[in-house]
Design an enzyme around this catalytic site. Sequence first.
Site, PDB file in Angstrom:
ATOM      1  N   GLY A 118       0.826  -1.208   0.000  1.00 21.09           N
ATOM      2  CA  GLY A 118       0.000   0.000   0.000  1.00 21.09           C
ATOM      3  C   GLY A 118       0.857   1.253   0.000  1.00 21.09           C
ATOM      4  O   GLY A 118       1.845   1.318   0.727  1.00 21.09           O
ATOM      5  N   ARG A 170       1.447  -5.248  -5.726  1.00 20.32           N
ATOM      6  CA  ARG A 170       1.401  -6.437  -4.885  1.00 20.32           C
ATOM      7  C   ARG A 170       1.818  -7.589  -5.799  1.00 20.32           C
ATOM      8  O   ARG A 170       1.413  -7.626  -6.960  1.00 20.32           O
ATOM      9  CB  ARG A 170       0.001  -6.619  -4.306  1.00 20.32           C
ATOM     10  CG  ARG A 170      -0.311  -5.494  -3.316  1.00 20.32           C
ATOM     11  CD  ARG A 170      -1.422  -5.813  -2.355  1.00 20.32           C
ATOM     12  NE  ARG A 170      -1.311  -4.992  -1.157  1.00 20.32           N
ATOM     13  CZ  ARG A 170      -1.881  -3.786  -0.999  1.00 20.32           C
ATOM     14  NH1 ARG A 170      -2.589  -3.259  -1.976  1.00 20.32           N
ATOM     15  NH2 ARG A 170      -1.728  -3.119   0.119  1.00 20.32           N
ATOM     16  N   ASP A 230       4.183  -4.204   6.674  1.00 24.99           N
ATOM     17  CA  ASP A 230       4.648  -5.479   7.232  1.00 24.99           C
ATOM     18  C   ASP A 230       4.732  -6.592   6.191  1.00 24.99           C
ATOM     19  O   ASP A 230       5.620  -7.442   6.263  1.00 24.99           O
ATOM     20  CB  ASP A 230       3.815  -5.892   8.456  1.00 24.99           C
ATOM     21  CG  ASP A 230       2.348  -6.082   8.146  1.00 24.99           C
ATOM     22  OD1 ASP A 230       1.913  -5.675   7.051  1.00 24.99           O
ATOM     23  OD2 ASP A 230       1.634  -6.626   9.010  1.00 24.99           O
ATOM     24  N   THR A 266       3.772   3.201   5.614  1.00 25.71           N
ATOM     25  CA  THR A 266       2.370   2.760   5.703  1.00 25.71           C
ATOM     26  C   THR A 266       1.586   3.759   6.550  1.00 25.71           C
ATOM     27  O   THR A 266       2.087   4.210   7.574  1.00 25.71           O
ATOM     28  CB  THR A 266       2.266   1.338   6.310  1.00 25.71           C
ATOM     29  OG1 THR A 266       0.895   1.084   6.646  1.00 25.71           O
ATOM     30  CG2 THR A 266       3.088   1.158   7.566  1.00 25.71           C
ATOM     31  N   ASP A 300      -0.974   3.159   8.309  1.00 23.52           N
ATOM     32  CA  ASP A 300      -1.668   2.533   9.446  1.00 23.52           C
ATOM     33  C   ASP A 300      -0.951   2.645  10.791  1.00 23.52           C
ATOM     34  O   ASP A 300      -1.570   2.409  11.826  1.00 23.52           O
ATOM     35  CB  ASP A 300      -1.896   1.040   9.160  1.00 23.52           C
ATOM     36  CG  ASP A 300      -2.949   0.819   8.083  1.00 23.52           C
ATOM     37  OD1 ASP A 300      -3.663   1.786   7.753  1.00 23.52           O
ATOM     38  OD2 ASP A 300      -3.040  -0.304   7.567  1.00 23.52           O
ATOM     39  N   ASP A 319       1.064   0.526  11.993  1.00 28.68           N
ATOM     40  CA  ASP A 319       0.821  -0.788  12.593  1.00 28.68           C
ATOM     41  C   ASP A 319       2.097  -1.611  12.786  1.00 28.68           C
ATOM     42  O   ASP A 319       2.035  -2.822  12.934  1.00 28.68           O
ATOM     43  CB  ASP A 319      -0.183  -1.579  11.739  1.00 28.68           C
ATOM     44  CG  ASP A 319       0.284  -1.761  10.304  1.00 28.68           C
ATOM     45  OD1 ASP A 319       1.306  -1.157   9.919  1.00 28.68           O
ATOM     46  OD2 ASP A 319      -0.372  -2.504   9.567  1.00 28.68           O
ATOM     47  N   ARG A 372      -7.084  -1.895   9.628  1.00 30.44           N
ATOM     48  CA  ARG A 372      -7.746  -3.200   9.723  1.00 30.44           C
ATOM     49  C   ARG A 372      -7.492  -3.857  11.076  1.00 30.44           C
ATOM     50  O   ARG A 372      -8.398  -4.375  11.696  1.00 30.44           O
ATOM     51  CB  ARG A 372      -7.268  -4.127   8.600  1.00 30.44           C
ATOM     52  CG  ARG A 372      -8.281  -4.205   7.473  1.00 30.44           C
ATOM     53  CD  ARG A 372      -7.708  -4.939   6.301  1.00 30.44           C
ATOM     54  NE  ARG A 372      -6.565  -4.220   5.746  1.00 30.44           N
ATOM     55  CZ  ARG A 372      -5.687  -4.748   4.906  1.00 30.44           C
ATOM     56  NH1 ARG A 372      -5.786  -5.984   4.538  1.00 30.44           N
ATOM     57  NH2 ARG A 372      -4.701  -4.018   4.423  1.00 30.44           N
TER      58      ARG A 372
HETATM   59  P1  ADP Z   1       2.234  -3.947   2.827  1.00 33.98           P
HETATM   60  O1  ADP Z   1       3.707  -4.008   2.592  1.00 33.98           O
HETATM   61  O2  ADP Z   1       1.688  -2.573   2.647  1.00 33.98           O
HETATM   62  O3  ADP Z   1       1.851  -4.614   4.132  1.00 33.98           O
HETATM   63  P2  ADP Z   1       1.227  -6.302   1.365  1.00 33.98           P
HETATM   64  O4  ADP Z   1       0.892  -7.066   2.595  1.00 33.98           O
HETATM   65  O5  ADP Z   1       0.273  -6.337   0.238  1.00 33.98           O
HETATM   66  O6  ADP Z   1       1.519  -4.759   1.646  1.00 33.98           O
HETATM   67  O7  ADP Z   1       2.649  -6.857   0.844  1.00 33.98           O
HETATM   68  C1  ADP Z   1       3.272  -6.304  -0.287  1.00 33.98           C
HETATM   69  C2  ADP Z   1       4.025  -7.380  -1.030  1.00 33.98           C
HETATM   70  O8  ADP Z   1       5.033  -7.956  -0.188  1.00 33.98           O
HETATM   71  C3  ADP Z   1       3.202  -8.573  -1.496  1.00 33.98           C
HETATM   72  O9  ADP Z   1       2.490  -8.337  -2.682  1.00 33.98           O
HETATM   73  C4  ADP Z   1       4.280  -9.630  -1.696  1.00 33.98           C
HETATM   74  O10 ADP Z   1       4.967  -9.436  -2.909  1.00 33.98           O
HETATM   75  C5  ADP Z   1       5.224  -9.325  -0.531  1.00 33.98           C
HETATM   76  N1  ADP Z   1       4.860 -10.191   0.596  1.00 33.98           N
HETATM   77  C6  ADP Z   1       3.846 -10.034   1.483  1.00 33.98           C
HETATM   78  N2  ADP Z   1       3.767 -11.071   2.315  1.00 33.98           N
HETATM   79  C7  ADP Z   1       4.743 -11.932   1.951  1.00 33.98           C
HETATM   80  C8  ADP Z   1       5.177 -13.218   2.412  1.00 33.98           C
HETATM   81  N3  ADP Z   1       4.576 -13.827   3.430  1.00 33.98           N
HETATM   82  N4  ADP Z   1       6.219 -13.796   1.761  1.00 33.98           N
HETATM   83  C9  ADP Z   1       6.841 -13.202   0.743  1.00 33.98           C
HETATM   84  N5  ADP Z   1       6.483 -12.001   0.255  1.00 33.98           N
HETATM   85  C10 ADP Z   1       5.455 -11.376   0.846  1.00 33.98           C
END
Ligand code: ADP
Length: 318
Positions: free
Chosen positions: A11, A72, A103, A125, A127, A129, A171
Site C-alpha cells: 500500500g 502487490r 509489514d 504505511t 496505518d 501498525d 484493519r
Molecule cells: P504492505 O507491505 O503494505 O503490508 P502487502 O501485505 O500487500 O503490503 O505486501 C506487499 C508485497 O510484499 C506482497 O504483494 C508480496 O509481494 C510481498 N509479501 C507479502 N507477504 C509476503 C510473504 N509472506 N512472503 C513473501 N512475500 C510477501
Amino acid sequence: MKKIAVLTSGGDAPGMNAAIRAVVRVGIDKGLQVMGVRRGFSGLINGEIFEMDRHTVSDIIQRGGTILRTARCEEFKTEEGRKKAANVLKVFGIDGLVVIGGDGSFTGARLLSKLGVSTVGLPGTIDNDLSYTDYTIGFDTALNTVLDAINKLRDTSTSHERVSIVEVMGRHCGDIALYAGVAGGAESIIVPERDFNVDELCKTILSGRLKGKMHNLILLAEGVGGAEELAKHVEEMTGIETRATILGHIQRGGSPTAFDRVLASRMGAKAVDVLLEGKSSRVIGSKDGKIVDEDIDEALSIPRSFDEELYQIAISLS
Ligand code: ADP
C-alpha cells in the site's frame, strides 16, 4: 557496497517519495550508485531497474504516492519468485536493497535476505501498525487528512444535529481512529483493539443530547467494520438521524506533512548508513525521537501495542 537499489511495495503512503529522495541523494553523496526498481517486487523479478541520479528525485518531496509506483506481487511469495529476484539483483551487480513498505513488504524483504541479499526496510504505511517504531511514514499525513474531513463533517452534523460515524483505515490497528478521534474531539472511538458495546454507545449519544450536545462524532476503524450498518442501528435505537461517511482511499493520498517529510528523510539517510556499515536484514524505526535500526526478525515479532493511556484520555475528554 558500491551499488544499491530502492523500491516501494504494498500500500502506498504519503512520504514514500521523500524517502526515495533521501536514499538516492544520501547514497550518491556517500559515493554509491543508486538504482530504482519500478512496481515493487514485481518489477524486481522482471528487471524493471534504472539508474537514479540527483535530478531523478527533483521536485518530489512534496508529492504523495510514489514515483517508483507500487504493486502487490504473488510470485514473490514463492521461493522460486524470490530466487528470480535475487538473481536479477546479482545480474545488475546490486549489493544492497532498500524496501519501503508495510509489514507484508518487510516479510518479503526478510525472506529475500535469507537468499544472501542485503536488505533494509523503511516503514512506509499510513496505518502505524509496526510496533517496533513509534511512527511510520505516512501516518501523520493520513491523520491530518482525516482531521480535515472531521472538521468539515462537524460543521454539517452540528447544523443538522446529527450523529456522524466516520470510518477510517486500520484493519488491525486503530491508531488512525484513536489519534484523529482525540485531535478531532470525537465523542466515541471504536478500534479493533478494544471491545465495544452498541447499547453503551447509544446510551452515550442519548445522554449527550440531554446535556445539550448538538452533534455526535464517532470514529470507527475499518477493522471493526460496517459503518453503514452501525449508523442504521444507532438511528433505530436513538431516533436521532445518523450518517456514515467512509473516507476510504483519500487517506492514502495528498502532500506529506512536514513531520512525514522529515521522518522519511531521516529514515532514508539511516538506511544508506546501515547498508554502508555492512549490515543486512535490518529495519529502520523511530524510537523516543531517535532514528534506530533493528533486526527484521525481532522487529516483526514484537506484538502490536495499543496506546491505552491515550485511549483513556479520549474517554475522559468525550
Ligand atoms: P504492505 O507491505 O503494505 O503490508 P502487502 O501485505 O500487500 O503490503 O505486501 C506487499 C508485497 O510484499 C506482497 O504483494 C508480496 O509481494 C510481498 N509479501 C507479502 N507477504 C509476503 C510473504 N509472506 N512472503 C513473501 N512475500 C510477501
